[in-house]
Structure formats: C-alpha cells, structure tokens
Write a protein that holds these residues in place. Sequence first.
Motif, PDB file in Angstrom:
ATOM      1  N   ARG A   7       0.828  -1.208   0.000  1.00 49.43           N
ATOM      2  CA  ARG A   7       0.000   0.000   0.000  1.00 49.43           C
ATOM      3  C   ARG A   7       0.860   1.254   0.000  1.00 49.43           C
TER       4      ARG A   7
ATOM      5  N   GLN B 196       1.810   1.712  -3.529  1.00 53.71           N
ATOM      6  CA  GLN B 196       0.663   2.231  -4.277  1.00 53.71           C
ATOM      7  C   GLN B 196       0.495   3.727  -4.054  1.00 53.71           C
TER       8      GLN B 196
ATOM      9  N   THR C 139     -12.576   6.193  -1.281  1.00 50.04           N
ATOM     10  CA  THR C 139     -12.545   5.348  -2.461  1.00 50.04           C
ATOM     11  C   THR C 139     -11.224   4.601  -2.527  1.00 50.04           C
ATOM     12  N   SER C 140     -11.298   3.304  -2.669  1.00 50.38           N
ATOM     13  CA  SER C 140     -10.086   2.492  -2.735  1.00 50.38           C
ATOM     14  C   SER C 140      -9.241   2.900  -3.942  1.00 50.38           C
ATOM     15  N   GLY C 141      -7.940   3.075  -3.716  1.00 52.83           N
ATOM     16  CA  GLY C 141      -7.035   3.406  -4.806  1.00 52.83           C
ATOM     17  C   GLY C 141      -7.065   4.859  -5.226  1.00 52.83           C
TER      18      GLY C 141
ATOM     19  N   ASP D 162      -9.724  11.459  -4.827  1.00 49.82           N
ATOM     20  CA  ASP D 162     -10.910  10.774  -4.342  1.00 49.82           C
ATOM     21  C   ASP D 162     -12.159  11.624  -4.561  1.00 49.82           C
TER      22      ASP D 162
ATOM     23  N   LEU E 115      -3.220   8.040   1.223  1.00 47.18           N
ATOM     24  CA  LEU E 115      -3.992   6.893   0.772  1.00 47.18           C
ATOM     25  C   LEU E 115      -4.547   6.233   2.029  1.00 47.18           C
TER      26      LEU E 115
ATOM     27  N   ASP F  27      -7.380   4.067   4.557  1.00 43.22           N
ATOM     28  CA  ASP F  27      -7.896   2.707   4.610  1.00 43.22           C
ATOM     29  C   ASP F  27      -9.419   2.722   4.491  1.00 43.22           C
ATOM     30  N   PRO F  28      -9.982   2.130   3.423  1.00 44.24           N
ATOM     31  CA  PRO F  28     -11.446   2.110   3.268  1.00 44.24           C
ATOM     32  C   PRO F  28     -12.159   1.338   4.372  1.00 44.24           C
TER      33      PRO F  28
ATOM     34  N   GLY G 153      -3.918   5.260   7.097  1.00 37.46           N
ATOM     35  CA  GLY G 153      -3.269   4.974   5.831  1.00 37.46           C
ATOM     36  C   GLY G 153      -1.839   5.453   5.822  1.00 37.46           C
TER      37      GLY G 153
END
Length: 378
Positions: A175, A178, A311-313, A210, A302, A304-305, A267
């Motif tokens: 992550r 990412q 929104t993821s990613g 996001d 980024l 954590d959903p 995150g």
Amino acid sequence: MVGRSPREPGNGSSPSDEEWQAFLQESESESGAAASAPKEPSARARMVTERLRHQGEPDGWRTGPAWRERDGRAGRRRKTWAVLGVAVALGVVAVSLKPSLLPGDPLDMGEPRVAEGAPLPAETAAPTAAPAPAPEQVPTLDRPFAGSPALNWADGEAGVVLPAAKAVGSVPKERVEQALLLTRKLLIGANLDPKTLRGERPTAALSVLDPKQPEVVDHLTASLRSPDKDHDPLSLFSRFDPDEIRLVGDVVKTRGRMTFKKGEFAGVAVHADYTFVYPVARADGSTEVTRTIVRRVLDVELSDPAHYDVTSGRLLLLQYDQELANSACEVYDGFMHPQFTTSAPTGAAPTGPTEDPYDRSEGVERDDSEGCGTVSRV
C-alpha cells in the motif's frame, strides 16, 4: 463497534470518544421523539463538548478527512516577474560583510557540482543552500536551459524518483508503494502532461483524487471552468495559454523528493516537494526564450477504506502550496504568463523581495503579505 452501548471498563477508565458517539447516535435512533426532549447533559457530554469547542470537530467515523487549507487558502501563488536587477553598490556592501549572501553556493553547501551535461544524483534531502550560479548564457531555441542550474536536472518524469517503499505501522509495503505511485501520477499529470501544459483538462491528475472529497473536486472543477482569484487552477496545475506561449522543445526539467510516513487516517501519508522548469517562447514565432519555474509542495494520503468512507485506490488531497517564478502578477485567468526581457511587464508591479526560484533549501511557508516579488535569475 456500532450497535453496542459503551460501558465503563473494569479498570474504571472512560469509554473512548468513538464508543461514546456511537452510543449517543444509537440512543437517539431508538428513543424517537422522546430523544428530542431537552435533557441536562451528563458530565461526560459536557466534558467532550468543551474539548471539541477548543479543538474543533474531529473527522467522523467512516467519513473522509477534511480538506486542510493552508492559511485559509487552497495554496499560495507566489508570483514573480522576470529578472529586474538590484542595486549593485548595496549588493557589494552586503557581500563584503557576509560572504554567504553571494548568489549560488560559494561554500559548496548546496547541490553537488557536476560537469555540464552530467545529471545530478537524485535529491534525497533538502539542500542546505541554493545551486551554484550557472555560466552566464542566453537561452536559445536549441539550448533552452543554457545559463540555468536546471541544465543538470533530470528530464521530465525521470526526475520524479520514488523512495524505496516499506511498511509503516500496520500499513503494508504494497500500500505504501501504491501511494507513492499515485502521488507520482498526480505530479506528472498536473505538471508534465502536454495536455495539461497547453491548458486542457488535467484528466490524468484528477483521476487519482478521491471523488468522496467533494470540496476538493468541486473547487478544482470550478477553477478549471471559471478561473478567478479564489478559484485558480494554477494552485495545482501548470498551464500556459497556447495562443500566447509555446513550450520550447519537449523537455521540462524536474527536481525534488518524496517522503512518506504513517497517515492520520489509517493509511500512508506522502509529502512531495518538486520544482519544474519550463522553457518557453512566444507563440507568434519569436525566437526569444525564457523560463518559468514552478515549485509545488503536496501532502496526500492513501487512507484505509475499512476505517473511512474513502474510495479504494484514490488519494485524499490534504494540503498543497506552490511558488510561481516569472509569471505576471495578479493575473487570474488560469494561465501562467511568462515575462520576456524585450516586452513590457504585464500584471501588477512587484512589491515583494527578490528571491532565487532555484533555491530548494527553504520551505514555501512564507508570509504571502509580502506580495509579488522579483526573481534573481530564471
């Protein structure tokens, strides 16, 4: 956690704020109209209310973090005119008293010196001084970076170098990687994408943000559609009016660094600090070349959903700041307007100090009340 009433632990400690909030929400939904009757707040409620009054309302459970504006704005636009010169006599006196005031890096404390044409090693920490002065050369269509410290900087995307990813806290290495890649995509899409540079919609950059952070997305959309002082797309995107300005060649020089740490919202948080140097000429076919320098500092996360409604990613844009060097002052039409030595300056007259746009040794958190200044070199 939702669906249970907060209870006092056996050790006598108080329930957490999250448990207390869930308990209050559950009580209201179950009691219906009776819950609307005024009641004397408990000692716990009064304590939490008082603390919130002093600290501000926290981000709610499973809601996206708030967009944090710096100094009440989305970002600072430090605009500067082209080189206008300073009083030589005063400069000589100042240097005689303090040699460190010499432009560049007379004590070899900034960027390492390398042979012309040899690329600098990637920046891994903030330099301690401005780059050394480059040879006095006039930029041309064939050599648009002549006379610029950026001559030895990386070309375009090659300058957006990522640090090695590793796990931070409970956030796994994957992550973190990412988050770094998404931040890189944002920087490239906002500052190097040819479509963005010629004033088109920065689709690639917007695609990593996001949509569940609507105050950010709506603000950026409004700035691109109808730019003005309060909605300035230059706060995040580098844009030129193709009817006025053309880029010289296909290279934008880039230098900066990226760091990461455990985020505030379950995150990984990424901090990016990059400078982009754009060689430009007038669109009318003139051969005169100048440069506009843009420094951007971004903080994204980024999240954590599983803990927040995100929104993821996609990245949350927490705050951003910028400095624009060699662009007309107080012009808010959504484009940068480089100043050429053979043309009369446009925009408001500069009132601020003279600064070196290549100096990355200091932050950008400065007093914007100083106004638009001048640059010592382009």
